[in-house]
Design a protein around this motif. Structure first.
Motif, PDB file in Angstrom:
ATOM      1  N   MET A 274     -59.406 102.114  44.974  1.00 55.77           N
ATOM      2  CA  MET A 274     -61.087 102.144  44.826  1.00 55.77           C
ATOM      3  C   MET A 274     -61.515 102.440  42.975  1.00 55.77           C
ATOM      4  SD  MET A 274     -64.325 101.798  46.740  1.00 55.77           S
ATOM      5  CE  MET A 274     -66.066 102.117  46.580  1.00 55.77           C
ATOM      6  N   LEU A 275     -61.631 103.071  42.179  1.00 55.52           N
ATOM      7  CA  LEU A 275     -61.859 103.286  41.240  1.00 55.52           C
ATOM      8  C   LEU A 275     -60.792 101.515  40.266  1.00 55.52           C
ATOM      9  CD1 LEU A 275     -62.607 105.037  38.349  1.00 55.52           C
ATOM     10  CD2 LEU A 275     -60.591 105.989  38.185  1.00 55.52           C
ATOM     11  N   ARG A 276     -60.130 101.346  40.201  1.00 56.90           N
ATOM     12  CA  ARG A 276     -60.062  99.992  39.770  1.00 56.90           C
ATOM     13  C   ARG A 276     -61.082  99.044  39.826  1.00 56.90           C
ATOM     14  NH1 ARG A 276     -53.861  97.504  39.651  1.00 56.90           N
ATOM     15  NH2 ARG A 276     -54.466  95.344  38.184  1.00 56.90           N
ATOM     16  N   ARG A 277     -61.303  98.797  41.328  1.00 63.54           N
ATOM     17  CA  ARG A 277     -61.965  97.768  41.473  1.00 63.54           C
ATOM     18  C   ARG A 277     -63.799  97.599  40.714  1.00 63.54           C
ATOM     19  NH1 ARG A 277     -61.456  97.334  47.962  1.00 63.54           N
ATOM     20  NH2 ARG A 277     -59.174  95.825  47.702  1.00 63.54           N
ATOM     21  N   ILE A 278     -64.049  99.139  40.803  1.00 61.58           N
ATOM     22  CA  ILE A 278     -65.130  99.507  40.462  1.00 61.58           C
ATOM     23  C   ILE A 278     -65.077  99.378  38.940  1.00 61.58           C
ATOM     24  CG2 ILE A 278     -66.886 101.116  39.509  1.00 61.58           C
ATOM     25  CD1 ILE A 278     -65.888 102.576  42.165  1.00 61.58           C
ATOM     26  N   LEU A 279     -63.868  99.448  38.352  1.00 62.88           N
ATOM     27  CA  LEU A 279     -63.695  99.204  36.745  1.00 62.88           C
ATOM     28  C   LEU A 279     -64.115  97.719  36.087  1.00 62.88           C
ATOM     29  CD1 LEU A 279     -61.291 101.892  35.397  1.00 62.88           C
ATOM     30  CD2 LEU A 279     -64.146 101.840  34.958  1.00 62.88           C
ATOM     31  N   THR A 280     -63.084  96.716  37.297  1.00 67.18           N
ATOM     32  CA  THR A 280     -62.813  95.572  37.088  1.00 67.18           C
ATOM     33  C   THR A 280     -64.085  95.078  37.227  1.00 67.18           C
ATOM     34  OG1 THR A 280     -61.521  95.920  38.110  1.00 67.18           O
ATOM     35  CG2 THR A 280     -61.749  93.419  38.042  1.00 67.18           C
ATOM     36  N   ALA A 281     -65.349  95.703  38.337  1.00 74.91           N
ATOM     37  CA  ALA A 281     -67.241  95.154  37.944  1.00 74.91           C
ATOM     38  C   ALA A 281     -67.451  95.126  37.151  1.00 74.91           C
ATOM     39  CB  ALA A 281     -67.346  95.913  40.004  1.00 74.91           C
ATOM     40  N   ILE A 282     -67.649  96.479  36.484  1.00 75.97           N
ATOM     41  CA  ILE A 282     -68.506  96.714  35.415  1.00 75.97           C
ATOM     42  C   ILE A 282     -67.581  96.290  34.545  1.00 75.97           C
ATOM     43  CG2 ILE A 282     -68.426  98.099  34.265  1.00 75.97           C
ATOM     44  CD1 ILE A 282     -68.350 101.045  36.160  1.00 75.97           C
ATOM     45  N   LEU A 283     -66.948  96.155  34.313  1.00 75.88           N
ATOM     46  CA  LEU A 283     -66.073  94.849  33.139  1.00 75.88           C
ATOM     47  C   LEU A 283     -66.709  93.244  33.634  1.00 75.88           C
ATOM     48  CD1 LEU A 283     -64.619  94.830  30.914  1.00 75.88           C
ATOM     49  CD2 LEU A 283     -62.147  93.855  31.839  1.00 75.88           C
ATOM     50  N   ILE A 284     -66.488  92.692  34.661  1.00 75.51           N
ATOM     51  CA  ILE A 284     -66.781  91.233  34.981  1.00 75.51           C
ATOM     52  C   ILE A 284     -68.337  91.122  34.574  1.00 75.51           C
ATOM     53  CG2 ILE A 284     -67.274  89.828  36.662  1.00 75.51           C
ATOM     54  CD1 ILE A 284     -64.240  90.912  37.888  1.00 75.51           C
ATOM     55  N   THR A 285     -69.149  92.597  35.330  1.00 77.82           N
ATOM     56  CA  THR A 285     -70.878  92.440  34.698  1.00 77.82           C
ATOM     57  C   THR A 285     -70.918  92.703  33.411  1.00 77.82           C
ATOM     58  OG1 THR A 285     -71.125  94.032  36.790  1.00 77.82           O
ATOM     59  CG2 THR A 285     -72.905  93.457  35.052  1.00 77.82           C
ATOM     60  N   ALA A 286     -70.254  93.150  32.600  1.00 75.09           N
ATOM     61  CA  ALA A 286     -71.079  93.262  31.481  1.00 75.09           C
ATOM     62  C   ALA A 286     -70.673  92.084  30.224  1.00 75.09           C
ATOM     63  CB  ALA A 286     -70.050  93.836  30.274  1.00 75.09           C
ATOM     64  N   ILE A 287     -68.982  91.090  30.902  1.00 79.63           N
ATOM     65  CA  ILE A 287     -69.101  90.223  30.122  1.00 79.63           C
ATOM     66  C   ILE A 287     -70.382  89.398  30.721  1.00 79.63           C
ATOM     67  CG2 ILE A 287     -67.620  87.610  29.472  1.00 79.63           C
ATOM     68  CD1 ILE A 287     -65.058  90.315  30.555  1.00 79.63           C
ATOM     69  N   LEU A 288     -70.392  88.842  31.162  1.00 77.63           N
ATOM     70  CA  LEU A 288     -70.906  87.884  32.109  1.00 77.63           C
ATOM     71  C   LEU A 288     -72.576  88.513  32.515  1.00 77.63           C
ATOM     72  CD1 LEU A 288     -69.813  87.112  35.838  1.00 77.63           C
ATOM     73  CD2 LEU A 288     -69.134  85.789  33.704  1.00 77.63           C
ATOM     74  N   LEU A 289     -72.718  89.468  31.934  1.00 77.49           N
ATOM     75  CA  LEU A 289     -74.255  89.432  31.541  1.00 77.49           C
ATOM     76  C   LEU A 289     -75.008  89.064  30.919  1.00 77.49           C
ATOM     77  CD1 LEU A 289     -76.743  91.522  32.521  1.00 77.49           C
ATOM     78  CD2 LEU A 289     -76.164  93.339  31.602  1.00 77.49           C
ATOM     79  N   PRO A 290     -74.637  88.907  29.152  1.00 73.48           N
ATOM     80  CA  PRO A 290     -74.567  88.024  28.070  1.00 73.48           C
ATOM     81  C   PRO A 290     -75.179  86.556  28.468  1.00 73.48           C
ATOM     82  CG  PRO A 290     -73.195  89.764  27.288  1.00 73.48           C
ATOM     83  CD  PRO A 290     -73.419  90.072  28.882  1.00 73.48           C
ATOM     84  N   PHE A 291     -74.643  86.195  28.964  1.00 71.49           N
ATOM     85  CA  PHE A 291     -73.962  84.321  29.435  1.00 71.49           C
ATOM     86  C   PHE A 291     -75.568  84.498  30.235  1.00 71.49           C
ATOM     87  CE2 PHE A 291     -70.265  84.962  28.201  1.00 71.49           C
ATOM     88  CZ  PHE A 291     -69.761  83.641  27.906  1.00 71.49           C
ATOM     89  N   LEU A 292     -75.769  85.001  31.510  1.00 70.70           N
ATOM     90  CA  LEU A 292     -77.026  85.630  32.327  1.00 70.70           C
ATOM     91  C   LEU A 292     -78.089  85.512  31.802  1.00 70.70           C
ATOM     92  CD1 LEU A 292     -77.548  84.732  35.052  1.00 70.70           C
ATOM     93  CD2 LEU A 292     -77.470  87.397  35.756  1.00 70.70           C
ATOM     94  N   PHE A 293     -78.205  86.131  30.601  1.00 68.01           N
ATOM     95  CA  PHE A 293     -79.195  86.830  30.171  1.00 68.01           C
ATOM     96  C   PHE A 293     -80.086  85.306  29.459  1.00 68.01           C
ATOM     97  CE2 PHE A 293     -80.800  88.828  26.035  1.00 68.01           C
ATOM     98  CZ  PHE A 293     -82.423  89.318  26.697  1.00 68.01           C
ATOM     99  N   PHE A 294     -79.098  85.258  28.258  1.00 70.47           N
ATOM    100  CA  PHE A 294     -79.328  84.350  27.388  1.00 70.47           C
ATOM    101  C   PHE A 294     -79.612  82.337  28.401  1.00 70.47           C
ATOM    102  CE2 PHE A 294     -77.332  86.501  24.472  1.00 70.47           C
ATOM    103  CZ  PHE A 294     -78.091  86.933  23.836  1.00 70.47           C
ATOM    104  N   GLY A 295     -78.882  82.579  29.335  1.00 69.35           N
ATOM    105  CA  GLY A 295     -79.605  81.603  30.593  1.00 69.35           C
ATOM    106  C   GLY A 295     -80.719  81.671  30.837  1.00 69.35           C
ATOM    107  N   VAL A 296     -81.310  82.143  31.429  1.00 71.85           N
ATOM    108  CA  VAL A 296     -82.447  82.979  31.742  1.00 71.85           C
ATOM    109  C   VAL A 296     -83.380  82.325  30.284  1.00 71.85           C
ATOM    110  CG1 VAL A 296     -84.253  84.675  32.742  1.00 71.85           C
ATOM    111  CG2 VAL A 296     -81.438  84.696  33.443  1.00 71.85           C
ATOM    112  N   LEU A 297     -83.563  82.800  29.990  1.00 67.76           N
ATOM    113  CA  LEU A 297     -84.028  82.364  28.669  1.00 67.76           C
ATOM    114  C   LEU A 297     -83.700  81.343  27.630  1.00 67.76           C
ATOM    115  CD1 LEU A 297     -83.688  85.893  26.123  1.00 67.76           C
ATOM    116  CD2 LEU A 297     -85.482  85.142  27.774  1.00 67.76           C
ATOM    117  N   SER A 298     -83.128  80.686  28.062  1.00 66.69           N
ATOM    118  CA  SER A 298     -82.676  79.113  27.876  1.00 66.69           C
ATOM    119  C   SER A 298     -83.863  78.405  28.449  1.00 66.69           C
ATOM    120  CB  SER A 298     -81.230  78.510  27.535  1.00 66.69           C
ATOM    121  OG  SER A 298     -81.059  78.640  28.798  1.00 66.69           O
TER     122      SER A 298
END
Length: 253
Positions: A1-25
């Motif tokens: 369970m902890l591993r899934r949470i950490l994986t989700a946090i890591l994926i979110t941290a990686i994708l968030l900049p792309f999503l943020f700049f994508g919306v602004l673009s």
């Protein structure tokens, strides 16, 4: 369970900049205190894809410089690192290879600027390419030192002792063994060129507008939507190279 949470946090941290700049673009008219832009438009992307916009030319120029620097630095670094590995004063030559990294890129550019002025390469693409090569080449030399072990050098010598030519030994023995490292070095030196700012700005005299230069230009102009699009384009190649490394390169090592 902890591993899934950490994986989700890591994926979110990686994708968030792309999503943020994508919306602004695709945004337009963004005013405080709104969280999102008031209007959305594809005009920025249309400007990139259609016609010869400043952003499109900067993207093509950055790709051209990155590919050129990566190819030259990887090939030259592979050859020169072999000679250094065989040299009597190996450590002294390696110490020289670290010299460009002791200084900041701007200080290094000031030291070599006279050479570029005298040769007429300041403010030219060839000058920026050579300036970035000054950073990428020593990295490649240092990187390939781990490949030229005693066993590899003995294998090369044994191949030539058995009658193989230097070209055959290179093609059939050394390159297959070094292929993963060659790819990694190519990717790394491409990224050195791709993200380089200080030396490019100084030697290019502001005329050579790579994608990195353009991001800072848009930020200084408070043009957040073009800056977001340029930043997104700046992030895509490293993400693609990371995926290629994981899928093809590291699997073969």
């Amino acid at each position: 369970m902890l591993r899934r949470i950490l994986t989700a946090i890591l994926i979110t941290a990686i994708l968030l900049p792309f999503l943020f700049f994508g919306v602004l673009s695709v945004g337009q008219a963004w005013f405080y205190p709104s969280i999102l832009p008031q209007r959305f438009t594809l005009s920025n992307w249309q400007e990139l894809l259609v016609g010869q916009s400043e952003l499109q030319l900067s993207l093509l120029l950055s790709l051209l410089l990155g590919m050129g620097v990566a190819i030259l630095a990887t090939l030259a670094g592979f050859v020169i690192s072999k000679e250094i590995a065989r040299a009597k004063y190996k450590n002294r030559w390696l110490l020289l290879a670290y010299w460009p990294f002791v200084l900041s890129p701007v200080v290094l550019a000031i030291l070599v600027q006279r050479f570029f002025l005298l040769t007429g390469m300041s403010g030219e693409v060839i000058g920026v390419l050579l300036g970035q090569f000054i950073l990428a080449f020593p990295f490649a030399v240092i990187f390939f030192q781990s490949f030229w072990t005693y066993e590899i050098l003995q294998m090369e010598q044994q191949s030539q002792t058995l009658g193989a030519s230097a070209v055959y030994t290179l093609q059939q023995v050394l390159l297959p063994l070094a292929k993963p490292l060659l790819l990694i070095c190519f990717f790394q030196t491409f990224l050195i060129s791709w993200f380089e700012y200080g030396l490019t700005q100084f030697i290019g005299l502001g005329k050579i507008k790579t994608l990195t230069i353009l991001v800072f230009k848009y930020v200084n102009e408070a043009n957040i939507f073009h800056a977001a699009l340029a930043s997104l384009l700046l992030m895509l190649p490293p993400a693609l190279l990371l995926w290629l490394n994981k899928k093809f390169v590291f699997r073969g090592i």
